[in-house]
Design a protein around this motif. Sequence first.
Motif, PDB file in Angstrom:
ATOM      1  N   VAL A 131       0.840  -1.194   0.000  1.00 26.14           N
ATOM      2  CA  VAL A 131       0.000   0.000   0.000  1.00 26.14           C
ATOM      3  C   VAL A 131       0.876   1.244   0.000  1.00 26.14           C
ATOM      4  N   LYS A 132       1.941   1.230   0.786  1.00 25.05           N
ATOM      5  CA  LYS A 132       2.844   2.386   0.845  1.00 25.05           C
ATOM      6  C   LYS A 132       3.492   2.655  -0.502  1.00 25.05           C
ATOM      7  N   GLU A 133       3.981   1.600  -1.150  1.00 24.57           N
ATOM      8  CA  GLU A 133       4.629   1.771  -2.456  1.00 24.57           C
ATOM      9  C   GLU A 133       3.653   2.338  -3.485  1.00 24.57           C
ATOM     10  N   LEU A 134       2.445   1.798  -3.511  1.00 23.54           N
ATOM     11  CA  LEU A 134       1.448   2.296  -4.461  1.00 23.54           C
ATOM     12  C   LEU A 134       1.087   3.743  -4.152  1.00 23.54           C
ATOM     13  N   ALA A 135       0.868   4.038  -2.896  1.00 23.41           N
ATOM     14  CA  ALA A 135       0.523   5.411  -2.509  1.00 23.41           C
ATOM     15  C   ALA A 135       1.626   6.382  -2.915  1.00 23.41           C
ATOM     16  N   ASP A 136       2.875   6.010  -2.664  1.00 18.39           N
ATOM     17  CA  ASP A 136       3.998   6.874  -3.044  1.00 18.39           C
ATOM     18  C   ASP A 136       4.049   7.092  -4.553  1.00 18.39           C
ATOM     19  N   ARG A 137       3.879   6.024  -5.311  1.00 20.35           N
ATOM     20  CA  ARG A 137       3.934   6.124  -6.775  1.00 20.35           C
ATOM     21  C   ARG A 137       2.778   6.941  -7.333  1.00 20.35           C
ATOM     22  N   ALA A 138       1.611   6.822  -6.711  1.00 16.49           N
ATOM     23  CA  ALA A 138       0.418   7.505  -7.208  1.00 16.49           C
ATOM     24  C   ALA A 138       0.286   8.930  -6.668  1.00 16.49           C
TER      25      ALA A 138
ATOM     26  N   VAL B 172      -0.664   9.726  -3.542  1.00 16.20           N
ATOM     27  CA  VAL B 172      -1.797   9.812  -2.612  1.00 16.20           C
ATOM     28  C   VAL B 172      -1.352   9.231  -1.271  1.00 16.20           C
ATOM     29  N   SER B 173      -2.175   9.374  -0.260  1.00 14.17           N
ATOM     30  CA  SER B 173      -1.811   8.845   1.052  1.00 14.17           C
ATOM     31  C   SER B 173      -2.125   7.359   1.151  1.00 14.17           C
ATOM     32  N   GLN B 174      -1.453   6.699   2.075  1.00 13.17           N
ATOM     33  CA  GLN B 174      -1.731   5.291   2.339  1.00 13.17           C
ATOM     34  C   GLN B 174      -3.167   5.119   2.823  1.00 13.17           C
ATOM     35  N   SER B 175      -3.620   6.025   3.646  1.00 16.52           N
ATOM     36  CA  SER B 175      -4.983   5.911   4.176  1.00 16.52           C
ATOM     37  C   SER B 175      -6.016   6.017   3.047  1.00 16.52           C
ATOM     38  N   TYR B 176      -5.703   6.767   2.019  1.00 17.44           N
ATOM     39  CA  TYR B 176      -6.597   6.888   0.870  1.00 17.44           C
ATOM     40  C   TYR B 176      -6.708   5.538   0.146  1.00 17.44           C
ATOM     41  N   ILE B 177      -5.567   4.867  -0.061  1.00 18.31           N
ATOM     42  CA  ILE B 177      -5.568   3.551  -0.710  1.00 18.31           C
ATOM     43  C   ILE B 177      -6.350   2.553   0.150  1.00 18.31           C
ATOM     44  N   TYR B 178      -6.071   2.539   1.455  1.00 18.01           N
ATOM     45  CA  TYR B 178      -6.802   1.634   2.363  1.00 18.01           C
ATOM     46  C   TYR B 178      -8.305   1.885   2.301  1.00 18.01           C
ATOM     47  N   ALA B 179      -8.700   3.147   2.290  1.00 19.74           N
ATOM     48  CA  ALA B 179     -10.124   3.491   2.280  1.00 19.74           C
ATOM     49  C   ALA B 179     -10.799   3.035   0.983  1.00 19.74           C
ATOM     50  N   ILE B 180     -10.115   3.173  -0.134  1.00 20.75           N
ATOM     51  CA  ILE B 180     -10.683   2.716  -1.403  1.00 20.75           C
ATOM     52  C   ILE B 180     -10.785   1.198  -1.394  1.00 20.75           C
ATOM     53  N   GLU B 181      -9.716   0.528  -0.975  1.00 23.68           N
ATOM     54  CA  GLU B 181      -9.723  -0.933  -0.961  1.00 23.68           C
ATOM     55  C   GLU B 181     -10.798  -1.503  -0.045  1.00 23.68           C
TER      56      GLU B 181
ATOM     57  N   CYS C  86      -4.241   8.394 -11.595  1.00 20.13           N
ATOM     58  CA  CYS C  86      -2.890   8.347 -11.017  1.00 20.13           C
ATOM     59  C   CYS C  86      -2.580   6.964 -10.459  1.00 20.13           C
ATOM     60  N   ILE C  87      -3.551   6.355  -9.815  1.00 20.92           N
ATOM     61  CA  ILE C  87      -3.373   5.016  -9.247  1.00 20.92           C
ATOM     62  C   ILE C  87      -3.175   3.996 -10.366  1.00 20.92           C
ATOM     63  N   ALA C  88      -3.985   4.095 -11.409  1.00 19.31           N
ATOM     64  CA  ALA C  88      -3.858   3.172 -12.541  1.00 19.31           C
ATOM     65  C   ALA C  88      -2.480   3.313 -13.190  1.00 19.31           C
ATOM     66  N   GLN C  89      -2.018   4.541 -13.370  1.00 18.08           N
ATOM     67  CA  GLN C  89      -0.688   4.762 -13.940  1.00 18.08           C
ATOM     68  C   GLN C  89       0.384   4.149 -13.057  1.00 18.08           C
ATOM     69  N   ALA C  90       0.241   4.299 -11.753  1.00 23.47           N
ATOM     70  CA  ALA C  90       1.213   3.740 -10.816  1.00 23.47           C
ATOM     71  C   ALA C  90       1.230   2.213 -10.880  1.00 23.47           C
ATOM     72  N   LEU C  91       0.080   1.626 -11.177  1.00 23.00           N
ATOM     73  CA  LEU C  91      -0.016   0.174 -11.310  1.00 23.00           C
ATOM     74  C   LEU C  91       0.401  -0.308 -12.707  1.00 23.00           C
ATOM     75  N   GLY C  92       0.475   0.635 -13.653  1.00 22.84           N
ATOM     76  CA  GLY C  92       0.824   0.285 -15.022  1.00 22.84           C
ATOM     77  C   GLY C  92      -0.319  -0.375 -15.780  1.00 22.84           C
ATOM     78  N   VAL C  93      -1.546   0.010 -15.439  1.00 23.59           N
ATOM     79  CA  VAL C  93      -2.730  -0.557 -16.086  1.00 23.59           C
ATOM     80  C   VAL C  93      -3.637   0.572 -16.559  1.00 23.59           C
TER      81      VAL C  93
END
Length: 70
Positions: A21-28, A30-39, A52-59
């Motif tokens: 979650v931290k790596e994705l948040a950093d790449r995108a 956004v905050s880690q809490s934002y990723i957790y809340a979406i998930e 931004c999240i999709a770009q960070a995931l490469g999808v």
Amino acid sequence: MSDLTIGMQLKKLRKQTGLSVKELADRAGVSQSYIYAIESGTRGANATKLDCIAQALGVPVADLYGVWSY
């Protein structure tokens, strides 16, 4: 599509790419809490941040919705 479904898809894609979650948040950018809340489905994501999240995931962003993209 519900926020929970998008969150489940996000979590699946994040795990497939081997990102924490931290790596994705950093790449995108956004905050880690934002990723957790979406998930967890407790928060929806706006289109700009999903992009931004999709770009960070490469999808394509459509993959976060579970939609086939061509």
